[in-house]
Scaffold this motif. Structure first.
Motif, short mmCIF file in Angstrom:
data_model
loop_
_atom_site.label_atom_id
_atom_site.label_comp_id
_atom_site.label_asym_id
_atom_site.label_seq_id
_atom_site.Cartn_x
_atom_site.Cartn_y
_atom_site.Cartn_z
N ALA A 89 -10.74 10.61 25.37
CA ALA A 89 -9.59 9.73 25.54
C ALA A 89 -9.85 8.40 24.83
CB ALA A 89 -9.32 9.50 27.01
N GLY A 90 -8.78 7.80 24.34
CA GLY A 90 -8.91 6.52 23.66
C GLY A 90 -7.77 6.31 22.70
N THR A 91 -7.81 5.21 21.95
CA THR A 91 -6.77 4.88 20.99
C THR A 91 -7.35 4.87 19.59
OG1 THR A 91 -5.56 3.55 22.59
CG2 THR A 91 -5.09 3.16 20.27
N ALA A 92 -6.72 5.63 18.72
CA ALA A 92 -7.15 5.71 17.32
C ALA A 92 -6.21 4.88 16.46
CB ALA A 92 -7.17 7.15 16.84
N THR A 93 -6.78 4.08 15.58
CA THR A 93 -5.99 3.29 14.64
C THR A 93 -6.07 3.94 13.27
OG1 THR A 93 -6.40 1.25 15.86
CG2 THR A 93 -5.69 1.04 13.57
N ILE A 94 -4.90 4.37 12.74
CA ILE A 94 -4.82 5.02 11.44
C ILE A 94 -4.23 4.01 10.45
CG2 ILE A 94 -4.07 7.05 10.17
CD1 ILE A 94 -5.74 7.61 12.71
N THR A 95 -4.90 3.80 9.35
CA THR A 95 -4.46 2.84 8.34
C THR A 95 -4.30 3.52 6.99
OG1 THR A 95 -5.55 1.00 9.48
CG2 THR A 95 -5.03 0.69 7.14
N CYS A 96 -3.19 3.26 6.33
CA CYS A 96 -2.97 3.74 4.97
C CYS A 96 -2.77 2.54 4.05
CB CYS A 96 -1.73 4.64 4.92
SG CYS A 96 -1.93 6.23 5.76
N SER A 97 -3.15 2.70 2.80
CA SER A 97 -3.01 1.61 1.82
C SER A 97 -2.53 2.16 0.49
CB SER A 97 -4.35 0.88 1.63
OG SER A 97 -5.32 1.76 1.09
N VAL A 98 -1.90 1.26 -0.29
CA VAL A 98 -1.44 1.60 -1.62
C VAL A 98 -1.71 0.39 -2.52
CG1 VAL A 98 0.94 0.80 -1.19
CG2 VAL A 98 0.50 2.52 -2.98
N THR A 99 -2.04 0.63 -3.78
CA THR A 99 -2.35 -0.45 -4.73
C THR A 99 -1.24 -0.56 -5.77
OG1 THR A 99 -4.72 -0.08 -4.42
CG2 THR A 99 -4.04 -1.32 -6.37
N ASP A 100 -0.71 -1.78 -5.91
CA ASP A 100 0.29 -2.04 -6.94
C ASP A 100 -0.44 -2.09 -8.29
OD1 ASP A 100 2.14 -3.09 -8.73
OD2 ASP A 100 3.06 -4.38 -7.21
N PRO A 101 -0.16 -1.16 -9.19
CA PRO A 101 -0.93 -1.11 -10.45
C PRO A 101 -0.71 -2.32 -11.35
CG PRO A 101 0.95 0.40 -10.53
CD PRO A 101 0.88 -0.12 -9.13
N ARG A 102 0.41 -3.05 -11.19
CA ARG A 102 0.67 -4.20 -12.07
C ARG A 102 -0.04 -5.44 -11.55
NH1 ARG A 102 6.83 -4.92 -13.39
NH2 ARG A 102 5.88 -6.50 -14.72
N SER A 103 0.07 -5.68 -10.26
CA SER A 103 -0.51 -6.91 -9.71
C SER A 103 -1.92 -6.71 -9.17
CB SER A 103 0.37 -7.46 -8.60
OG SER A 103 0.37 -6.56 -7.48
N GLY A 104 -2.28 -5.43 -8.89
CA GLY A 104 -3.57 -5.16 -8.29
C GLY A 104 -3.61 -5.45 -6.80
#
Length: 507
Positions: free
Chosen positions: A137-152
């Motif tokens: 039992a517990g709480t899971a934190t799921i994180t997703c990310s994306v990179t803007d190819p122009r600005s980085g």
């Protein structure tokens, strides 16, 4: 003047281009990427039985997550490896899955693989993946990310999924042994306290107390579990439990994360040690009395020496005759002597010696005449055991006058004389039917041939056989047999016409 107008026109064109107008792409924008992450379920039940991940109504422990990214409200361009997603916190509560049917994301049997982080492509600016609840039992934190190819710039979005929300009660519901020292795990037994074979005679162990949600109970104050060595076996005598300042046959222990630590030390005797583990569901404290016990019993084997496994091979003892003494020595392979023997299902009158395995006795005249299958049990010094079967057939008793011809005494019985050069034949008879015959120490000139089983002897003596000779004759019926001593004397034979008398004359 013409040069100034031309310069102004170029400046206006540049300004329009910077604002997205003029000759540039009307869909192009300088706005940053925006990312969203959402989940179908924000809570999942604890997956106590390790149910597999899946999609649909029969996958109650799995939820789908959706990740999307836009730029200026429009989906970002598609392509591979656009999104990176990982379990930022709470990995023990569950891993991530693709569930996309890609063989790279499955094992050799086609079962989906679990990941702590995944990489996703984008189609229409988004993609999906899955989170599967574990047994914690517990709480899971799921994180997703994306990179803007122009600005980085890296844009991130997170979502929390709670596993087993409200399931934990804190009340003990089960207790189990979860760990032992690696050497004991490899061997599976302890040695006696003074064994000369360098077998470990102590083992560190851990007991885990779990609640209804299969989660460790709170530690709090007081003792969480009681461990007791149960009396009744030889190995329990002299064995003891130790933990810190406590030592004896009973311990009451506190826990860390629901886990209590202690050690078991063996005594001088072999056999099983039974340990009882008890916790109190009433108040998670055994030190103030146990009102609602939750218990298990764990067995530990103690041996003195390592041997090959003890084994008794099934055996057919043949025919046993009522009223006739019978003996047979039972044997085992492997194991550590001494052995303790027992046999059940024997006909009346037969028994086994517990210390030697000698089966003996006289089958009672009242025993049924039939085939018997008796069960043999053997226990060695290590208290390890084996079982097997012996077969025997009980037949009717023999007459009291069981004899070979008229030779029914222990005196030497004579077959008379056999002249040199004369063919000699003799057929033995017994006072009962279906007898088999055996001859021992026969004179060299006498043979039983193929008719020996019928009790027939024949031969032709020569001069060098002259004199009296003795041999043994044994008649057997079932398990009963008699042996008698017989003699025969080779004497001078009649000289045939034209023969040399010397060749037929005994000295």
């Amino acid at each position: 003047m013409l040069k100034k107008v031309k310069f102004l026109m170029l400046a206006v064109a540049a300004a329009l281009s910077a604002c997205g107008g003029g000759g540039g792409n009307p869909g192009q924008t300088d706005e940053n990427y925006a990312i969203t992450l959402r989940t179908e379920k924000v809570t999942l039940p604890v997956n106590v039985g390790s149910y597999p991940a899946g999609i649909g109504v029969y996958a109650p422990f799995t939820t789908t997550l959706y990740v999307n990214a836009t730029k200026g409200g429009a989906p970002i361009p598609g392509g591979p490896n656009i999104f990176g997603c990982n379990t930022e916190y709470g990995l023990g509560s569950g891993p991530l899955y693709y569930l996309d049917g890609d063989p790279a994301h499955e094992d050799d049997d086609g079962n989906p693989l679990a990941f702590r982080s995944i990489t996703l492509g984008a189609n229409s600016g988004g993609n999906s993946f899955h989170f599967h609840a574990g047994n914690q039992a517990g709480t899971a934190t799921i994180t997703c990310s994306v990179t803007d190819p122009r600005s980085g710039r890296v844009e991130r979005a997170s979502v929390n999924i709670t596993v087993g929300a409200g399931a934990a009660t804190g009340k003990p519901a089960s207790v189990r042994v979860i760990a032992q020292t690696p050497e004991f795990e490899r061997l599976g037994y302890l040695g006696t306290k003074s064994n000369p074979n360098r077998i470990i005679n102590q083992v560190g162990m851990q007991a885990l107390v779990l609640d209804d949600g299969n989660q460790p109970t709170p530690d709090g104050s007081g003792a969480k579990v009681q461990i007791r060595i149960l009396a009744g076996t030889e190995a329990a005598v002299g064995a003891r439990l130790v933990s810190g300042n406590q030592s004896g046959s009973i311990l009451q222990l506190s826990s860390i994360g629901g886990v209590a630590l202690f050690s078991l030390l063996s005594g001088e005797e072999t056999g099983p040690i039974f340990m009882e583990f008890t916790t109190d569901r009433f108040d998670n404290n055994v030190a103030n009395g146990i009102q609602d016990p939750i218990s298990i019993i764990e067995q530990i084997s103690v041996i003195e020496g390592v041997t090959t496994p003890i084994n008794f091979t099934d055996v057919d003892l043949g025919t046993v005759t009522k009223g006739v003494p019978f003996t047979s020595l039972l044997t085992v392979s492997g194991g550590l002597p001494p052995f303790v023997w027992s046999v059940t299902g024997l006909p009346a009158g037969l028994s086994v010696d517990a210390s030697t395995g000698m089966l003996s006795g006289t089958v009672s005249s009242t025993a049924e005449e039939r085939d018997y299958r008796a069960t043999v049990a053997v226990v060695d010094k290590n208290k390890l055991s084996t079982t097997g079967t012996i077969k025997l057939k009980v037949v009717g008793g023999l007459p009291e006058d069981f004899a070979i011809g008229d030779c029914n005494s222990n005196a030497v019985c004579s077959l008379g004389s056999a002249p040199v050069g004369t063919s000699f034949t003799y057929s033995f008879v017994a006072s009962v039917s279906d007898v088999t015959w055996r001859f021992t120490s026969l004179p060299a000139w006498l043979t039983s041939g193929t008719t020996g089983s019928a009790g027939v002897l024949n031969g032709t003596p020569k001069v060098n056989n002259c004199g009296s000779q003795r041999f043994l004759v044994t008649a057997t019926k079932g398990s009963a047999s008699i042996t008698r001593t017989f003699s025969i004397t080779v004497v001078t034979g009649a000289t045939p016409p034209g023969g040399d008398p010397i060749e037929y004359t005994c000295p």
